[in-house]
Design a protein around this motif. Structure first.
Motif, PDB file in Angstrom:
ATOM      1  N   LYS A   1       0.851  -1.190   0.000  1.00 17.69           N
ATOM      2  CA  LYS A   1       0.000   0.000   0.000  1.00 17.69           C
ATOM      3  C   LYS A   1       0.883   1.234   0.000  1.00 17.69           C
ATOM      4  O   LYS A   1       1.924   1.269   0.656  1.00 17.69           O
ATOM      5  CB  LYS A   1      -0.908   0.032   1.232  1.00 17.69           C
ATOM      6  N   ASN A   2       0.437   2.243  -0.715  1.00 11.74           N
ATOM      7  CA  ASN A   2       1.154   3.509  -0.744  1.00 11.74           C
ATOM      8  C   ASN A   2       1.049   4.201   0.610  1.00 11.74           C
ATOM      9  O   ASN A   2       0.021   4.121   1.273  1.00 11.74           O
ATOM     10  CB  ASN A   2       0.596   4.427  -1.826  1.00 11.74           C
ATOM     11  N   ILE A   3       2.108   4.889   0.983  1.00 12.67           N
ATOM     12  CA  ILE A   3       2.145   5.615   2.241  1.00 12.67           C
ATOM     13  C   ILE A   3       2.143   7.111   1.931  1.00 12.67           C
ATOM     14  O   ILE A   3       2.969   7.596   1.167  1.00 12.67           O
ATOM     15  CB  ILE A   3       3.392   5.237   3.053  1.00 12.67           C
ATOM     16  N   TYR A   4       1.184   7.807   2.538  1.00  7.24           N
ATOM     17  CA  TYR A   4       1.022   9.243   2.310  1.00  7.24           C
ATOM     18  C   TYR A   4       1.225  10.020   3.603  1.00  7.24           C
ATOM     19  O   TYR A   4       0.831   9.565   4.677  1.00  7.24           O
ATOM     20  CB  TYR A   4      -0.388   9.558   1.806  1.00  7.24           C
ATOM     21  N   VAL A   5       1.811  11.190   3.470  1.00  7.70           N
ATOM     22  CA  VAL A   5       1.826  12.195   4.518  1.00  7.70           C
ATOM     23  C   VAL A   5       1.185  13.411   3.877  1.00  7.70           C
ATOM     24  O   VAL A   5       1.730  13.978   2.938  1.00  7.70           O
ATOM     25  CB  VAL A   5       3.252  12.513   5.013  1.00  7.70           C
ATOM     26  N   GLY A   6      -0.008  13.765   4.350  1.00  3.55           N
ATOM     27  CA  GLY A   6      -0.784  14.794   3.667  1.00  3.55           C
ATOM     28  C   GLY A   6      -1.219  14.250   2.316  1.00  3.55           C
ATOM     29  O   GLY A   6      -1.739  13.151   2.215  1.00  3.55           O
ATOM     30  N   LYS A   7      -0.943  15.003   1.259  1.00  3.91           N
ATOM     31  CA  LYS A   7      -1.293  14.557  -0.095  1.00  3.91           C
ATOM     32  C   LYS A   7      -0.085  14.035  -0.865  1.00  3.91           C
ATOM     33  O   LYS A   7      -0.189  13.713  -2.039  1.00  3.91           O
ATOM     34  CB  LYS A   7      -1.941  15.709  -0.865  1.00  3.91           C
ATOM     35  N   ASN A   8       1.056  13.946  -0.195  1.00  2.00           N
ATOM     36  CA  ASN A   8       2.294  13.515  -0.850  1.00  2.00           C
ATOM     37  C   ASN A   8       2.580  12.054  -0.579  1.00  2.00           C
ATOM     38  O   ASN A   8       2.579  11.618   0.578  1.00  2.00           O
ATOM     39  CB  ASN A   8       3.477  14.359  -0.361  1.00  2.00           C
ATOM     40  N   ILE A   9       2.848  11.303  -1.625  1.00  2.00           N
ATOM     41  CA  ILE A   9       3.231   9.906  -1.465  1.00  2.00           C
ATOM     42  C   ILE A   9       4.690   9.852  -1.027  1.00  2.00           C
ATOM     43  O   ILE A   9       5.536  10.556  -1.562  1.00  2.00           O
ATOM     44  CB  ILE A   9       2.995   9.103  -2.758  1.00  2.00           C
ATOM     45  N   ARG A  10       4.959   9.055  -0.003  1.00  2.00           N
ATOM     46  CA  ARG A  10       6.308   8.976   0.559  1.00  2.00           C
ATOM     47  C   ARG A  10       6.955   7.615   0.376  1.00  2.00           C
ATOM     48  O   ARG A  10       8.150   7.466   0.581  1.00  2.00           O
ATOM     49  CB  ARG A  10       6.287   9.311   2.049  1.00  2.00           C
ATOM     50  N   GLY A  11       6.159   6.606   0.045  1.00  2.00           N
ATOM     51  CA  GLY A  11       6.729   5.282  -0.127  1.00  2.00           C
ATOM     52  C   GLY A  11       5.655   4.227  -0.203  1.00  2.00           C
ATOM     53  O   GLY A  11       4.478   4.518  -0.421  1.00  2.00           O
ATOM     54  N   VAL A  12       6.080   2.988   0.024  1.00  2.00           N
ATOM     55  CA  VAL A  12       5.183   1.843  -0.020  1.00  2.00           C
ATOM     56  C   VAL A  12       5.555   0.899   1.125  1.00  2.00           C
ATOM     57  O   VAL A  12       6.723   0.784   1.488  1.00  2.00           O
ATOM     58  CB  VAL A  12       5.272   1.148  -1.398  1.00  2.00           C
ATOM     59  N   CYS A  13       4.558   0.267   1.726  1.00  2.00           N
ATOM     60  CA  CYS A  13       4.780  -0.647   2.853  1.00  2.00           C
ATOM     61  C   CYS A  13       5.277  -1.993   2.332  1.00  2.00           C
ATOM     62  O   CYS A  13       4.691  -2.567   1.428  1.00  2.00           O
ATOM     63  CB  CYS A  13       3.482  -0.828   3.640  1.00  2.00           C
ATOM     64  N   ARG A  14       6.351  -2.501   2.917  1.00  3.20           N
ATOM     65  CA  ARG A  14       6.933  -3.787   2.528  1.00  3.20           C
ATOM     66  C   ARG A  14       6.889  -4.828   3.644  1.00  3.20           C
ATOM     67  O   ARG A  14       7.178  -5.992   3.413  1.00  3.20           O
ATOM     68  CB  ARG A  14       8.380  -3.604   2.087  1.00  3.20           C
ATOM     69  N   GLY A  15       6.548  -4.405   4.871  1.00  4.72           N
ATOM     70  CA  GLY A  15       6.508  -5.344   5.980  1.00  4.72           C
ATOM     71  C   GLY A  15       6.310  -4.619   7.296  1.00  4.72           C
ATOM     72  O   GLY A  15       6.034  -3.417   7.319  1.00  4.72           O
ATOM     73  N   VAL A  16       6.453  -5.371   8.378  1.00  2.99           N
ATOM     74  CA  VAL A  16       6.294  -4.827   9.722  1.00  2.99           C
ATOM     75  C   VAL A  16       7.391  -5.384  10.622  1.00  2.99           C
ATOM     76  O   VAL A  16       8.112  -6.290  10.236  1.00  2.99           O
ATOM     77  CB  VAL A  16       4.900  -5.175  10.317  1.00  2.99           C
ATOM     78  N   THR A  17       7.488  -4.831  11.810  1.00  5.80           N
ATOM     79  CA  THR A  17       8.361  -5.403  12.832  1.00  5.80           C
ATOM     80  C   THR A  17       7.513  -5.753  14.046  1.00  5.80           C
ATOM     81  O   THR A  17       6.555  -5.049  14.363  1.00  5.80           O
ATOM     82  CB  THR A  17       9.483  -4.440  13.263  1.00  5.80           C
ATOM     83  N   LEU A  18       7.873  -6.853  14.696  1.00  8.68           N
ATOM     84  CA  LEU A  18       7.192  -7.289  15.913  1.00  8.68           C
ATOM     85  C   LEU A  18       8.094  -7.054  17.104  1.00  8.68           C
ATOM     86  O   LEU A  18       9.281  -7.395  17.070  1.00  8.68           O
ATOM     87  CB  LEU A  18       6.856  -8.781  15.845  1.00  8.68           C
ATOM     88  N   SER A  19       7.542  -6.500  18.158  1.00  6.93           N
ATOM     89  CA  SER A  19       8.279  -6.313  19.400  1.00  6.93           C
ATOM     90  C   SER A  19       8.625  -7.679  19.977  1.00  6.93           C
ATOM     91  O   SER A  19       7.778  -8.571  20.028  1.00  6.93           O
ATOM     92  CB  SER A  19       7.438  -5.526  20.395  1.00  6.93           C
ATOM     93  N   LEU A  20       9.859  -7.858  20.409  1.00  3.73           N
ATOM     94  CA  LEU A  20      10.274  -9.125  20.993  1.00  3.73           C
ATOM     95  C   LEU A  20       9.654  -9.348  22.368  1.00  3.73           C
ATOM     96  O   LEU A  20       9.561 -10.484  22.829  1.00  3.73           O
ATOM     97  CB  LEU A  20      11.800  -9.186  21.083  1.00  3.73           C
ATOM     98  N   LYS A  21       9.213  -8.289  23.019  1.00  2.18           N
ATOM     99  CA  LYS A  21       8.625  -8.405  24.357  1.00  2.18           C
ATOM    100  C   LYS A  21       7.121  -8.597  24.321  1.00  2.18           C
ATOM    101  O   LYS A  21       6.581  -9.456  24.989  1.00  2.18           O
ATOM    102  CB  LYS A  21       8.958  -7.175  25.194  1.00  2.18           C
ATOM    103  N   SER A  22       6.429  -7.767  23.535  1.00  2.35           N
ATOM    104  CA  SER A  22       4.965  -7.752  23.600  1.00  2.35           C
ATOM    105  C   SER A  22       4.266  -8.333  22.376  1.00  2.35           C
ATOM    106  O   SER A  22       3.048  -8.425  22.364  1.00  2.35           O
ATOM    107  CB  SER A  22       4.488  -6.311  23.790  1.00  2.35           C
TER     108      SER A  22
END
Length: 119
Positions: A9-30
């Motif tokens: 999915k495209n990532i926007y800040v305001g009306k400007n595209i800033r990038g695309v999501c490629r994954g996530v990170t999981l907290s090792l604790k929670s």
């Protein structure tokens, strides 16, 4: 929500595209999803910046952020679709097909072996 719902999915800040999501990170604790791993170009397969999930305002056809403040993930495991997954003991579990989340808390992991692994 699932990781596949965020992936590419495209990532926007305001009306400007800033990038695309490629994954996530999981907290090792929670086991919560702390960061979105992002690429600055749609054709780029690797990630070159990450943003906290607390900056996410809205998710629809794209991801809208309240601010773009790239951060370095700390004490987290990177998780992208297609990456291999191993147990704590080192046993191969398969390749990530999806991750189920509720309010950015990881609940179940789906692998290509047909396994559904509780987090």
């Amino acid at each position: 929500m699932k990781l596949s719902d965020l992936y590419e999915k495209n990532i926007y800040v305001g009306k400007n595209i800033r990038g695309v999501c490629r994954g996530v990170t999981l907290s090792l604790k929670s086991q919560s999803v702390k960061y979105l791993l992002c690429a600055s170009a749609l054709t780029q397969s690797s990630t070159d910046f990450s943003v906290t999930t607390s900056s996410v305002c809205e998710i629809d056809e794209s991801i809208h952020l309240s601010r773009l403040r790239p951060v370095y993930p700390k004490s987290c495991a990177k998780l992208t679709l297609g990456c291999p997954v191993y147990s704590f003991e080192g046993g191969y579990l398969g390749v990530v097909e999806d991750l189920e989340m509720q309010d950015f808390i990881a609940t179940r992991l789906f692998t290509d072996q047909g396994d559904v692994i509780p987090i």
